[in-house]
Structure formats: C-alpha cells, structure tokens
Write an enzyme that holds these catalytic residues in place. Structure first.
Site, PDB file in Angstrom:
ATOM      1  N   GLY A 267      52.741  49.735  42.571  1.00 18.65           N
ATOM      2  CA  GLY A 267      52.636  51.324  42.341  1.00 18.65           C
ATOM      3  C   GLY A 267      52.025  51.220  41.260  1.00 18.65           C
ATOM      4  N   VAL A 268      51.375  52.574  40.756  1.00 22.06           N
ATOM      5  CA  VAL A 268      50.254  52.743  39.618  1.00 22.06           C
ATOM      6  C   VAL A 268      51.112  53.112  38.727  1.00 22.06           C
ATOM      7  CG1 VAL A 268      48.714  54.618  38.847  1.00 22.06           C
ATOM      8  CG2 VAL A 268      49.379  54.023  41.292  1.00 22.06           C
ATOM      9  N   ASN A 270      51.430  51.347  33.905  1.00 25.43           N
ATOM     10  CA  ASN A 270      51.512  50.441  33.186  1.00 25.43           C
ATOM     11  C   ASN A 270      52.636  49.824  33.123  1.00 25.43           C
ATOM     12  OD1 ASN A 270      49.547  52.179  31.435  1.00 25.43           O
ATOM     13  ND2 ASN A 270      51.698  53.339  30.495  1.00 25.43           N
ATOM     14  N   GLU A 292      48.218  51.132  47.985  1.00 21.45           N
ATOM     15  CA  GLU A 292      47.403  52.262  47.847  1.00 21.45           C
ATOM     16  C   GLU A 292      46.620  52.142  46.697  1.00 21.45           C
ATOM     17  OE1 GLU A 292      51.035  55.374  47.942  1.00 21.45           O
ATOM     18  OE2 GLU A 292      50.731  54.970  46.235  1.00 21.45           O
ATOM     19  N   ILE A 362      62.838  56.020  37.904  1.00 23.48           N
ATOM     20  CA  ILE A 362      62.766  56.988  36.829  1.00 23.48           C
ATOM     21  C   ILE A 362      64.886  56.278  36.327  1.00 23.48           C
ATOM     22  CG2 ILE A 362      63.978  58.975  35.907  1.00 23.48           C
ATOM     23  CD1 ILE A 362      61.590  60.673  37.574  1.00 23.48           C
ATOM     24  N   GLY A 386      53.638  56.669  47.673  1.00 20.94           N
ATOM     25  CA  GLY A 386      54.138  55.910  49.344  1.00 20.94           C
ATOM     26  C   GLY A 386      55.409  55.743  49.039  1.00 20.94           C
ATOM     27  N   LYS A 406      62.625  58.015  26.540  1.00 19.57           N
ATOM     28  CA  LYS A 406      63.117  58.756  25.245  1.00 19.57           C
ATOM     29  C   LYS A 406      64.180  58.596  24.408  1.00 19.57           C
ATOM     30  CE  LYS A 406      62.804  62.743  27.794  1.00 19.57           C
ATOM     31  NZ  LYS A 406      61.776  63.502  26.836  1.00 19.57           N
TER      32      LYS A 406
END
Lengths: 502, 502
Positions: A267-268, A270, A292, A362, A386, A406
């Site tokens: 995935g994209v 950091n 992707e 998340i 994706g 947070k």
C-alpha cells in the site's frame, strides 16, 4: 518538437477553457489520474472556473467525477472547492473533497479499484459522457502514449462518448514503451483467462487506443505531477518493518516462501515505505513487485538491485524520487511495467501470482477484522482502494499500523471495529510496532489472545483483556465472543471525550 | 459385484473399527463430505466409539476434523457428541457441533470454501495425517470413482500421509463419469490460468488419483446420504423470488443481462429453493448454473429443460429428490458436472463466468453490509461457506432474507450489522419479501434510504428512519452516518428482552 504526431489530433489543439466548455451540468466525466500522477492539470482548473461562473450566475453545475484513484489538488481540490462534484468514485484522498464528503455534501462511492472498469462496462455506473485523459504524447497513428499512471484510462477512452486529451510535455518522453495495455477483457459470457503468469510478462501493447473522431479537444500542458514527500521512517515504522521481515525469514526457513519471496504488493504511505526500506538490508534477493503504485522505497530497491522488477499502475514518487527517476529513466525502464488498474489489481492475477499483500489500516479488532477506511465508523479517510483486491487474494494478507494514534488517545486494536473493510478470513497477519500476530488457521478466540498480547499497546492491553474476559463470560454465543452493549464503547468514548482511554 | 476392482486395495478391506484404530489423539483428519452428501458413514461412527472408550479410560483423544463443508449426523454429530473434535474446519451445520462451538468447547475455523485447498497446500493449516474419503468405487487402475460430493477430496488424498477409503455401494454406479477433477493447480510461482471458460466445460478427469501405497484401510458400506427435506416455499419466500425474477427481467430488458441470464449460483436453503422454483415459470431459457450444490429446485429446472446444465461440487437433494435423481440418472448425467470445491468456487472462474450470486443472510444493515454467519454478532449459525467466493466475484451479488425472524422479534434490516461477512462493496442487491434494493453505484446515504424503504419490515421502518436521521445529524463523519453508542442497541435489546422492538 510537438508531442502530437497525428495531424488530425494536432488540428484539435485548443485552450483548456474551450475544452472545458464541452462539459455540462450533470455529466459523468472520467478523468485520468492515480495518486498524484498522470491526472489532467489544466482542464479541471478551467472547469472549476466555469462551474464557479455558472454558480455565480445562479445556474446549477455539478459533475460525476470518475478517476483511477486519488488525483492532485488541480483536479479534486479545484472541483471540490467550487462544489462542482455531485458524486465521486472510486477513491479520494483530497482534503477538501474529504471535508465535503464527510459533511454530507458530496456523494462518494468507494469501490474496489479492480472492479471499476468492469462495473463501467457492465453499465452499472451509468453512461460516461466525457473522458479527460493526460497522455505523454500522441503517435502518428493516433494511438496515445500513456503518462505516469494508467488507472482506468483504457476504459474511459473506450466508454466515453467524447474525449478530451491533455498532452503534458513535462512528462518524460522515455515513458514510451513502459506501459502494457491489455485489450483482452470482455463481458461475460465472453470472458477468457487473463494470460498473465509472471509480474514481468507483457500481455498487451504499449499505447492506448483512441478513436480520433471522439476527440473533441486536445490541450497542451507542461505541469508536474504532485505526490507528497514521504516522512523518514520513525521508530514505530522501523519496528513494524522489523517484525515483518523477521516473519518473512521465518516463512522462508519453514519452506513456505521461496528465498526470493513472492511478488510484493505494498500500500501507499510511510509505514509501507518503511517496510520497503527494511528490505534494502534483508536477506532476500531477486524480489519482484506486483502492486498498485511504485513508491520511493521500491525505486530504492530497484536501484540497489534487490528488486528485479516492478509491475504497477502508477508512479507515486515523492518530488525528489520523481526527479531521480526522470533523470535516470533509461536505467529503470526495462524493469518497470505500468498496466491498467483492472489488471494491476485483478483478483485472478493476484491470486495466481500469490502476492504478499501489505496494507495499512485504521484499526483491527481482537478477532482480526480490519477497518481501513472509516474513522470512528463514519468519517471516511480515503477509501478501500485496492486493499480488498489484494487482501482476499493474497498468498499472505498482512495489515499493519502503529498500535496507537493521536498521541496515544486512540488504540488501533479495539474490541470491535467500527467499520469492516476486511473480514477476519482475509486478514492473516496483523503487525504493529509491538509485534506480529500470525492468525493463519486459528479460531476466533485464539486469534483474540494473539492480537491482544502481540499487537496491542501495553496501555490498552488490560482494557482489551478485561473486555475479552467479560465477553467470554457473557456473550450470546462463544464462537466470536462479543457484547453488543459495549463493543463500540471505545469509539463512543473517543467521540465524547477525545480519548479511548477509560 | 465388488465395487473395488483394484486387487491391492481389495486386499485391504477391513472393518470400520480396524480402520478407525489407525487414528490417534491429536491427529488432523481430512474427511470427504459436502452438505449431507458423500461423507464417510462408518469410520467416523467407529471413531466416535473409540474416542468414547478412550475417554472412559481416562485418556485424551480429540481430533482436528477437516472436510469439504457440512456433513451428516454420522460424522459431525457422532464426533461432536463424544467431544472428539478439538478443531473443526471449514464449515459446520451440525446442531450438536454448533452447540459445542458456541459453548466455547470446540474451536471452529470458518473459511472461504474456495481457499481451503490452497491453504492446505501452502502448509498454513498444518500437516494432514489421515484422509477418510467416501467413494462410489475403485477402478482397476486404483483410481477412485467419486461419490455424491467432491469437496476437498482431491486435496485430502494428495496431502494426507495415510488414506482410508469407504466404498459405498448405496451410491449409484452411474455416478462414474459425472465428475471433472482438475489436476492443474500448483503453488505460486507456478500457478497458471484455470482454463475453464464455460460452466459445461471439462478441464480434468472423471476420477480421483490415489497412491495405493498410502491406503491403510478400505471399508465397504451401504448407507444413504442424508440431506434434509426442503420446506415448500411460503408466501415470504415466494415474494422474494418474485422480486428477484422481476429484477432479472428488468436487467434483460436494459440489455445488462443476456436473455439466458448468466450462470446461476444459489446458496442452500428454502429461500434459494423458492427462487429456483420461481424460475420454473419465468421467461428465461437455456439457463446454466455454476454453483456449490445442486438442490431440489435445480433438479426441477433440469427436468423441465429450463436449466441446460449445472456445475457444482455436491448434490444437496432432499430424500425424495435424491431418489428421483437416482432412478433417472441417465437422463441427467450429461447435464451435471461435479468439480472440486476449489474449482466450483474459484474466484477466478466465478468472475470470468460472471455468476449471478444469490445467497441468504442473517441480517443486512442500512448501508448493505451483510452478516451471514453470527446471530447477535457472536453465536455462529453455520459459516461463511462459499458466499464470499461468489459475492465478491459475481456479476451481480444478491443477498436475500425474510425481513423479520423469530415471529417478528428480530429485524433482518438493522442500523449496524453485529458481524460483517460481506462488505457493502460486495452487496449489490438486497431482497426481502418487502421488496428489492438495487444498490449498484450508490453512495452510503442513498443506499440507506433504499434499504430502509424497500427492504425493511414496516414495523421496523420508523425505528430505522429515526436512527438514520439521528445519525445524519450527529455522526462523527457523514460518509456513512453512524452512532457507535446505539448502533448495536437493537442486538443488545434482543439479548436482554427477547425482541429488537423498542
């Protein structure tokens, strides 16, 4: 030298404003773009100005906007700012659009990225009026040299009634030949196997076909892609990468993975980038990627030879990395293939190749259900993208996140996820900086113990253990112990008090 | 006449008790069986007696039991009754096993049925010690004539260290030739396309391969399969069928479905059977089915010619229908193919063929997330089975249920599902006796309006509207409005008061 070698299309060169004027209220517009790469840079801005003027004149004008995935501020940001989008699909990461969506002011249809093209062909999304596609050039025969992303461009060009092209001379002409556009898809009952059996295999052609008679405008641009820089991996990201690489070593040792692993999907973001950085010094050679997007970490792996080749649908490189690629494209061009997202993410191909899917999340619950889209169950962050294409079909499906967010107010491991994008069956490994839970072959109660002990932050572990024990004692059924009265209490507490802590 | 034509295997004929004695505490045993068809009838009962004796002697004895899907009372029921199962996969519908599972006394790993064989090959489920497989006969060359289900038999025979065969002379010898066993699967990086492009295509061989040297026992049986009779469709089931058939007519009219539709997939159960019954008089001809099981309704469609052919992995026929099929097998044999469940449910094939997936559910929420496994989020009913294989890859994915259960105490449409098996992206149509919601291409808020108004029972509609309005007003984000503090209140109320009604 002109990038438009086809005389008919060269005769169609016009301004962005004139091109935009072909687009009217209520139309569905299919635009190029996947991450901050290959999206049209001029027509959407002109369109936004046109929309603003219409609104100022008291006239309605809103569009359905379809893309590959996310785009840049000149597209999503500009159109969302003027309230020009009635419905958006299949993915968004623009902050202005996100606000409108979560304020209930814009419809957003969040789709599996592999399924967008088939859904369009099947007619389930309605008619596509206009395609606005950035290309790197037009060949003499009218075929199009794709830009830095392919996304759904083939489908938009084929399905739209009219086509607007942006020819961006900022894009490196050496992109020509790096794409593999497959024209073998069909609707059932005429579908045949996708013939791809290796990440480096070509099954298509280097250019996009386009009926010149559909092209109503050609706009010349010279504008950069815009992708965000990556943060340097922090301690948490490095720890996640370490756990994951140790897991891969273990699997290679057990003979369950070959020494060159299997095609990587990443995935994209950091954390993903940190994992790729970790592979720079890991004992795996001749890696491949079937993914992707090509992001910075993969470019580094290509440069140092660890990564033999990468197949993707888009570049998603930071400005520095993009410059590096552009300056040295000849060195990389034979080892990178860009495909339509229908193929880069195709469940059939992902399963056949046996991708190692590494995606962010998340939150995960103690049973390993994963929420990768909705903060507190209702506020969408970006979209499923994706991740579902890869997670369900992967050889091993891995989800990763820091254990808290947070500043420690939010636990990424919760009693019950507030929204489900990936069901427990599609989540085999969960990783946080605390550790890794290998959930393969385990029943829910055993999964819960591992996720709590290996992945949760120590501050939240006692609360999770206490919930799990109460659920074990008082649940309606004990296959997946759960207390509906308090399963989502952590999220409610965060909404009310700003922290999940009790 | 003996059903065992191979001399070496004929010499291995023994009693069920002796065969069972090869199985020891802690072993993983892969058994045949998919629904009440083709499961071993004698060895599991002998095994249960052996386990009971061991327990009486104070010795531990529990097994890991792997199958195709559900089986009959002589297998799951017998072994669960004596606490002989430590872990069960990939599916269960036996009432005794269900009680043990939901009491927390038995581990149950609920898997996508297409993924069981690959997971076993990949080594992610651990070593398989013994396979116990019912067959209809053994040919002279030692190859096995499969029985009334194929399930995972190929994989169990290949992967197990030792094999026990049950040769059931109750099974019709005319089964020979009706199976298509594909031997082209592999582990990545050596996987190739599954060459299947039509439901009636043969890609394999009619028999199962089996190394005779692994066969430690052959047991002869003469015992019937046991599938439950179907209830005659009630008014609710007939209404669901009517909505669905009207929807298909509409799609054919719009040119989005061919007049012979696309290959049907139908879950097991009374509602599914009612839909199939509805197709008997619907204006669609030359239908095909690519599905898990052949149930009564499909046999009727085959008999009257509406259904041209059916591909499945098992028969799941009521006793009356099974008798009818057996009496008339020659008439049906060329129009039915039984395949391994890895192929009958293969995502690659389901997507290519464009199946129309029709599956039952426990509940859907207003956004179209579906729970098909867990009552009140924790108590497992059966399992996910093949519903995920088909729903995500279908041409159109349909979920159906009566709008209420338990005499109206439970609404099948809820504010928030208590467990997710099928995410909203994989649920395109929801049907109850109240009506049908076509959710294709819609954003969450629009989906909610349709599901509430078209599918919910009128008694629950005001409560759903009130929740949705409160969520629209007070949600943290408004992409998918949700109130964590009350999203699961209906389930909690049912647990506390016996009804979801306020």
């Amino acid at each position: 030298m002109s990038r438009i070698a086809h005389p008919g299309l060269a005769a169609n060169i016009t301004t962005a404003e004139h091109a935009a004027s072909f687009i009217a209220d209520g139309m569905a517009v299919g635009m190029s773009g996947f991450t901050g790469s290959g999206y049209p840079k001029a027509v959407p801005i002109a369109l936004a100005a046109q929309i603003e003027a219409e609104h100022a004149a008291g006239k309605p004008m809103r569009l359905k906007v379809w893309t590959g995935a996310s785009t840049g501020p000149e597209l999503d940001g500009a159109l969302a700012r003027v309230d020009g989008i009635s419905a958006r699909l299949p993915y968004n990461s623009d902050p202005i659009a996100r606000e409108k969506i979560n304020a209930g002011e814009m419809d957003y249809v969040d789709l599996h990225l592999s399924q967008v093209a088939p859904l369009a062909w099947e007619g389930f999304l309605g008619q596509l009026d206009v395609a606005v596609i950035e290309v790197a050039g037009v060949r003499e025969d009218g075929s199009l040299i794709p830009s830095t992303s392919v996304g759904n461009n083939k489908t938009w060009l084929d399905c739209a009634k009219r086509v607007i092209l942006e020819v961006n001379s900022w894009q490196n002409p050496a992109l020509e030949g790096m794409h593999d556009i497959y024209y073998g898809t069909a609707l059932p009952p005429n579908r045949v196997p996708i013939p791809l059996t290796a990440p480096d295999q070509r099954i298509g052609q280097p250019t996009l076909r386009c009926d010149p008679h559909k092209v109503i405008a050609v706009v010349e641009t010279n504008a950069p892609d815009r992708n965000l820089p990556f943060a340097a991996p922090d301690a948490s990201a490095r720890a996640i990468a370490g756990h994951l690489i140790e897991f891969f070593r273990h699997e290679v040792g057990k003979g369950r993975l070959p020494p060159s692993l299997l095609p990587l999907q990443s995935g994209v973001g950091n954390i993903a980038n940190a994992v790729l950085a970790g592979l720079m010094t890991a004992p795996f050679e001749n890696l491949t990627a079937y993914t992707e997007v090509l992001q910075d970490g993969m470019l580094d792996l290509l440069a140092n030879g660890k990564l033999r080749m990468a197949s993707c649908t888009a570049f998603s490189l930071s400005p520095v990395a993009a410059e590096r690629l552009n300056a040295d494209l000849d060195r990389f061009r034979d080892r990178i293939l860009l495909r339509s997202q229908e193929i880069s993410n195709h469940p059939e191909v992902v399963r056949r190749l046996g991708c190692l899917a590494m995606n962010g999340m998340i939150e995960a619950d103690i049973y390993g259900n994963v929420n990768s889209t909705h903060v507190m169950g209702s506020r969408i962050q970006n979209g499923i993208g994706g991740s579902g294409d890869f997670a369900r079909n992967a050889y091993i499906s891995i989800f990763m996140s820091p254990s808290t967010a947070k500043g420690g107010a939010i636990s990424a491991i919760v009693p019950h996820v507030s929204h489900v994008d990936h069901i427990a069956q599609d989540v085999q490994v969960v990783v946080t900086e605390q550790g890794l839970a290998d959930l393969r072959g385990l029943a829910p109660r055993k999964r819960a113990e591992l996720v709590i002990e290996n992945c949760a932050h120590p501050d939240f572990r006692p609360m999770l253990r206490a919930y799990f024990e109460r659920a074990l004692a008082g649940s309606y059924g004990k296959q997946t112990p759960m207390l509906p009265g308090e399963a989502l209490a952590w999220h409610q507490r965060f909404i009310e008090t700003g922290t999940m802590r009790g």
